[in-house]
Write a protein that holds these residues in place. Structure first.
Motif, PDB file in Angstrom:
ATOM      1  N   LEU A 275      34.614  30.934  18.245  1.00 56.79           N
ATOM      2  CA  LEU A 275      34.719  31.421  16.865  1.00 56.79           C
ATOM      3  C   LEU A 275      35.310  30.340  15.962  1.00 56.79           C
ATOM      4  O   LEU A 275      34.832  30.102  14.854  1.00 56.79           O
ATOM      5  N   LYS A 276      36.330  29.681  16.477  1.00 59.46           N
ATOM      6  CA  LYS A 276      37.000  28.632  15.706  1.00 59.46           C
ATOM      7  C   LYS A 276      36.026  27.492  15.425  1.00 59.46           C
ATOM      8  O   LYS A 276      35.957  26.974  14.307  1.00 59.46           O
ATOM      9  N   ALA A 277      35.238  27.113  16.428  1.00 64.60           N
ATOM     10  CA  ALA A 277      34.283  26.005  16.272  1.00 64.60           C
ATOM     11  C   ALA A 277      33.222  26.334  15.224  1.00 64.60           C
ATOM     12  O   ALA A 277      32.759  25.451  14.503  1.00 64.60           O
ATOM     13  N   LEU A 278      32.845  27.601  15.135  1.00 64.28           N
ATOM     14  CA  LEU A 278      31.845  28.010  14.122  1.00 64.28           C
ATOM     15  C   LEU A 278      32.515  28.367  12.790  1.00 64.28           C
ATOM     16  O   LEU A 278      31.830  28.768  11.852  1.00 64.28           O
TER      17      LEU A 278
ATOM     18  N   ARG B 106      23.344  28.940  13.409  1.00 66.12           N
ATOM     19  CA  ARG B 106      24.347  27.961  13.861  1.00 66.12           C
ATOM     20  C   ARG B 106      24.928  28.466  15.175  1.00 66.12           C
ATOM     21  O   ARG B 106      25.228  29.652  15.312  1.00 66.12           O
ATOM     22  N   ALA B 107      25.073  27.540  16.140  1.00 67.03           N
ATOM     23  CA  ALA B 107      25.539  27.942  17.463  1.00 67.03           C
ATOM     24  C   ALA B 107      26.511  26.914  18.024  1.00 67.03           C
ATOM     25  O   ALA B 107      26.523  25.753  17.599  1.00 67.03           O
ATOM     26  N   VAL B 108      27.305  27.378  18.996  1.00 68.57           N
ATOM     27  CA  VAL B 108      28.183  26.463  19.721  1.00 68.57           C
ATOM     28  C   VAL B 108      28.217  26.906  21.179  1.00 68.57           C
ATOM     29  O   VAL B 108      28.095  28.094  21.466  1.00 68.57           O
ATOM     30  N   ARG B 109      28.289  25.933  22.079  1.00 67.09           N
ATOM     31  CA  ARG B 109      28.440  26.256  23.499  1.00 67.09           C
ATOM     32  C   ARG B 109      29.827  25.833  23.952  1.00 67.09           C
ATOM     33  O   ARG B 109      30.259  24.702  23.673  1.00 67.09           O
ATOM     34  N   VAL B 110      30.510  26.735  24.622  1.00 69.57           N
ATOM     35  CA  VAL B 110      31.844  26.458  25.162  1.00 69.57           C
ATOM     36  C   VAL B 110      31.762  26.657  26.671  1.00 69.57           C
ATOM     37  O   VAL B 110      31.330  27.711  27.132  1.00 69.57           O
TER      38      VAL B 110
ATOM     39  N   VAL C 252      33.666  21.774  24.340  1.00 66.91           N
ATOM     40  CA  VAL C 252      33.067  22.463  23.192  1.00 66.91           C
ATOM     41  C   VAL C 252      31.970  21.576  22.624  1.00 66.91           C
ATOM     42  O   VAL C 252      32.206  20.403  22.317  1.00 66.91           O
ATOM     43  N   SER C 253      30.770  22.116  22.485  1.00 68.86           N
ATOM     44  CA  SER C 253      29.646  21.324  21.978  1.00 68.86           C
ATOM     45  C   SER C 253      29.787  21.110  20.473  1.00 68.86           C
ATOM     46  O   SER C 253      30.596  21.760  19.815  1.00 68.86           O
ATOM     47  N   GLU C 254      28.960  20.224  19.941  1.00 71.89           N
ATOM     48  CA  GLU C 254      28.783  20.151  18.491  1.00 71.89           C
ATOM     49  C   GLU C 254      28.111  21.450  18.063  1.00 71.89           C
ATOM     50  O   GLU C 254      27.464  22.112  18.873  1.00 71.89           O
ATOM     51  N   VAL C 255      28.208  21.775  16.785  1.00 75.52           N
ATOM     52  CA  VAL C 255      27.464  22.929  16.277  1.00 75.52           C
ATOM     53  C   VAL C 255      25.987  22.524  16.224  1.00 75.52           C
ATOM     54  O   VAL C 255      25.666  21.427  15.779  1.00 75.52           O
ATOM     55  N   PHE C 256      25.129  23.370  16.768  1.00 81.28           N
ATOM     56  CA  PHE C 256      23.699  23.063  16.799  1.00 81.28           C
ATOM     57  C   PHE C 256      22.886  24.273  16.357  1.00 81.28           C
ATOM     58  O   PHE C 256      23.426  25.374  16.210  1.00 81.28           O
ATOM     59  N   GLU C 257      21.573  24.062  16.145  1.00 82.94           N
ATOM     60  CA  GLU C 257      20.735  25.175  15.723  1.00 82.94           C
ATOM     61  C   GLU C 257      20.109  25.826  16.949  1.00 82.94           C
ATOM     62  O   GLU C 257      19.474  25.153  17.758  1.00 82.94           O
ATOM     63  N   TYR C 258      20.287  27.122  17.069  1.00 83.14           N
ATOM     64  CA  TYR C 258      19.778  27.858  18.236  1.00 83.14           C
ATOM     65  C   TYR C 258      18.478  28.579  17.847  1.00 83.14           C
ATOM     66  O   TYR C 258      18.430  29.257  16.827  1.00 83.14           O
TER      67      TYR C 258
END
Ligand SMILES: [Zn+2]
Ligand SMILES: [Zn+2]
Length: 221
Positions: free
Chosen positions: A52-55, A116-120, A171-177
């Protein structure tokens, strides 16, 4: 539930306050919903908070996000998914959580509107240590989670909470899912002409002139 288990959950839950307003309430709720003190649920909970924080997003109250949790079934520490669900607010009932079944301790959180997506993911050394812990040792021998001495579980959680986000997660970069469009939910209901129970309108099947629920129709879902 034993009084000492309740007390432990209250005390561990209070530690959620460090993530901001209401997070102690959510963490406490997570322990009581989950039912026992283990390492997996709190680890998933923290992973959810980190995502949540990353996004730069808030816990999901409506339907705006979806989470793909990478645990599977039939393996230890699947409890991770309960923590992810509680922290992100992407719950089973809202249809916002899917399990990929990979048997991995990671999640992808996606904002539906923007994609917008992030993988943790949990760092390998963290999972290796967890699987060598006395908690997992006892679980391996068949002890149910609530029968593992409480201090072992509490020690695991306290240890996790002493570690930084960086120590625990990648934590990944924010990417498009590539989230596929889903049909809008229905707000209509229909009565099955066989069993008489109410069915969501988009789940009704038409067979031999009758509107039927899926089980009465004999068709697949
Ligand atoms: Zn658990
Ligand atoms: Zn029916």
């Amino acid at each position: 539930m034993k009084p000492e288990q309740i007390k432990a959950m209250e005390e561990l839950g209070a530690k959620g306050a460090r993530w901001g307003e209401l997070w102690d309430v959510y963490l406490r709720a997570a322990f009581f919903m989950h039912g026992h003190v283990c390492g997996g649920m709190p680890l998933g909970f923290r992973a959810g908070v980190v995502a949540l924080k990353a996004l730069k997003s808030e816990r999901e109250l409506n339907m705006g996000k979806v989470v793909f949790v990478e645990t599977g079934t039939g393996h230890a520490a699947g409890c991770f998914a309960d923590g992810v669900q509680m922290a992100t607010g992407c719950t089973f009932g809202k249809g916002l959580i899917e399990r990929t079944g990979y048997g991995k301790w990671a999640l992808v959180l996606v904002e539906k509107d923007t994609r917008r997506a992030v993988r943790v993911s949990v760092r390998p050394e963290v999972m290796e240590a967890a699987f060598k812990s006395p908690f997992l040792e006892m679980r391996r021998k068949g002890t149910p989670p609530t029968e593992v001495p409480l201090e072992i579980g509490v020690g695991l959680v306290e240890n996790l909470f002493q570690k930084s986000d960086e120590q625990l997660f990648v934590v990944s970069e924010v990417f498009e899912y590539p989230l596929p469009e889903k049909p809008k939910p229905t707000f209509e209901i229909v009565k099955c002409q066989q069993c008489g129970e109410m069915v969501a309108a988009n789940k009704v099947r038409f067979k031999e002139g009758q509107l039927l629920c899926i089980p009465c129709s004999g068709y697949g879902g």
